[in-house]
Scaffold this active site. Sequence first.
Site, PDB file in Angstrom:
ATOM      1  N   GLY A 203       0.824  -1.212   0.000  1.00 62.00           N
ATOM      2  CA  GLY A 203       0.000   0.000   0.000  1.00 62.00           C
ATOM      3  C   GLY A 203       0.847   1.245   0.000  1.00 62.00           C
ATOM      4  N   ASN A 204       0.205   2.368   0.227  1.00 61.40           N
ATOM      5  CA  ASN A 204       0.943   3.628   0.352  1.00 61.40           C
ATOM      6  C   ASN A 204       0.309   4.463   1.463  1.00 61.40           C
ATOM      7  OD1 ASN A 204      -1.076   5.581  -0.839  1.00 61.40           O
ATOM      8  ND2 ASN A 204      -0.853   4.141  -2.559  1.00 61.40           N
ATOM      9  N   ARG A 205       0.853   5.631   1.705  1.00 62.29           N
ATOM     10  CA  ARG A 205       0.474   6.397   2.896  1.00 62.29           C
ATOM     11  C   ARG A 205      -0.724   7.314   2.699  1.00 62.29           C
ATOM     12  NH1 ARG A 205       4.596   6.073   6.635  1.00 62.29           N
ATOM     13  NH2 ARG A 205       6.569   5.350   5.785  1.00 62.29           N
ATOM     14  N   SER A 206      -1.360   7.292   1.539  1.00 64.02           N
ATOM     15  CA  SER A 206      -2.490   8.214   1.327  1.00 64.02           C
ATOM     16  C   SER A 206      -3.638   7.883   2.281  1.00 64.02           C
ATOM     17  CB  SER A 206      -2.980   8.108  -0.116  1.00 64.02           C
ATOM     18  OG  SER A 206      -4.213   8.780  -0.241  1.00 64.02           O
TER      19      SER A 206
END
Length: 394
Positions: A203-206
């Site tokens: 995933g990513n941090r958004s």
Amino acid sequence: MKIILGITGSAAAYKGAELTRMLVHAGASVHPVMTRAGAELLGPKLMHALTGNRPVTDLFDDPSPYAHIELIEDASAVVVAPATANTIAKAAAGIADDALSTVIAAASRVPVVFAPAMNVRMYEHTANARNMASLEALGYVVVHAEAGSLACGDEGRGRLAPVEYVFEEVMRVVWPAKDLARRKVLVTGGGTREPLDPVRYLGNRSSGKMGYDLARAAARRGAFVNLVTAAENDVYLPSTVTVTRVNTAEEMREAALELAPEYEAIIMSAAVADFRPADYSADKVKKGDMPAEVKLVPNQDILAEIGSAKGDKVLVGFAAETGNDIEGEARRKMAAKHLDVIVANRVGGEPGFGTDTIDALVIGSDGRVNSVGVVSKSELAELVMDEIAVILNK
Ligand code: PMT
């Protein structure tokens, strides 16, 4: 922004105090008008303290014979929260026999919002259902009650909608700019998650915050919005925002491509994963079976795909950057994806992912650069709506 807040005799009257605090915090001047029963349940002194304005409980207390007209004259909206079956019935019939019903009867030039709250048997009564439908037919906004356990111990519909949601509806109604009225705006937000197995993902941090702020801003300016979001958290949004939940980049692509033909403006603020694991295990991978390397395959670029068949849609992209040439990178993405507007923002620190603020520059359709700097994400959302409104209303 002057808001006349009607408090009536429902057990949810105390929630009117919470709504008052939210409105005051948003910069509104709140003028309470309380029915006799409302003033029994929620102290007028508390409302005076919270608003700085003496609550009106009886129009004859005012020396002016035109107190109801003077009160409504410069108001942005009348909000009745909570609204009892009695006050709803009076408003539906145009009856004016106390301070609040007289103010509502005089509100022909300002929006009126009702948030009903009552026992389930009263809420479901045919007369109340008919009266609420009459309010909507008269052009009033009704924030319908929700189902749940009620103050009297009964279960069912009749509980005041969450005050955060009532607040969102009030802000939508009173928002001054309506330059996107009835326009259709598609927004994406959040970070997609690419599963490795039923438990783990890349995933990513958004956080999805930027997407929520864009959806809210478009709705306040009058648009019908669909927010396709991969964000996990729930926030309250105005009633004209439909939320479509997705997890992966492929799900976001399917949703966005299916919806895109209906929408006049598309804003891609989502952090879409550029790659996904090539293999997915339907069972949780055991610690000892973990592969030393994870093979990745590219995801399709949703924005580029929509941009390649852009037509007369307004396309807004975001560029999350960490390097030195943010503007150059943004211009490259703008050209490659056929965008009208691009927001380039610095990520990797603060402000960035998950923060309330953003460090951005906006490149408009005429190539002009607006070096916005650090602003709140809600302020940036307004700037994006300004850009879209100029293009759509040309
Ligand atoms: O959600 P928050 O915590 O509030 O954070 C907001 C944000 C930092 C995520 C947001 O401001 C932001 O920068 N969003 C874009 C992130 C991104 O993916 O940037 P990019 O430069 O990799 O992509 C450029 C554009 O192409 C973006 O509009 C992106 O949505 C789109 N894209 C990217 C890859 C892909 N496969 N499909 C796409 O449509």
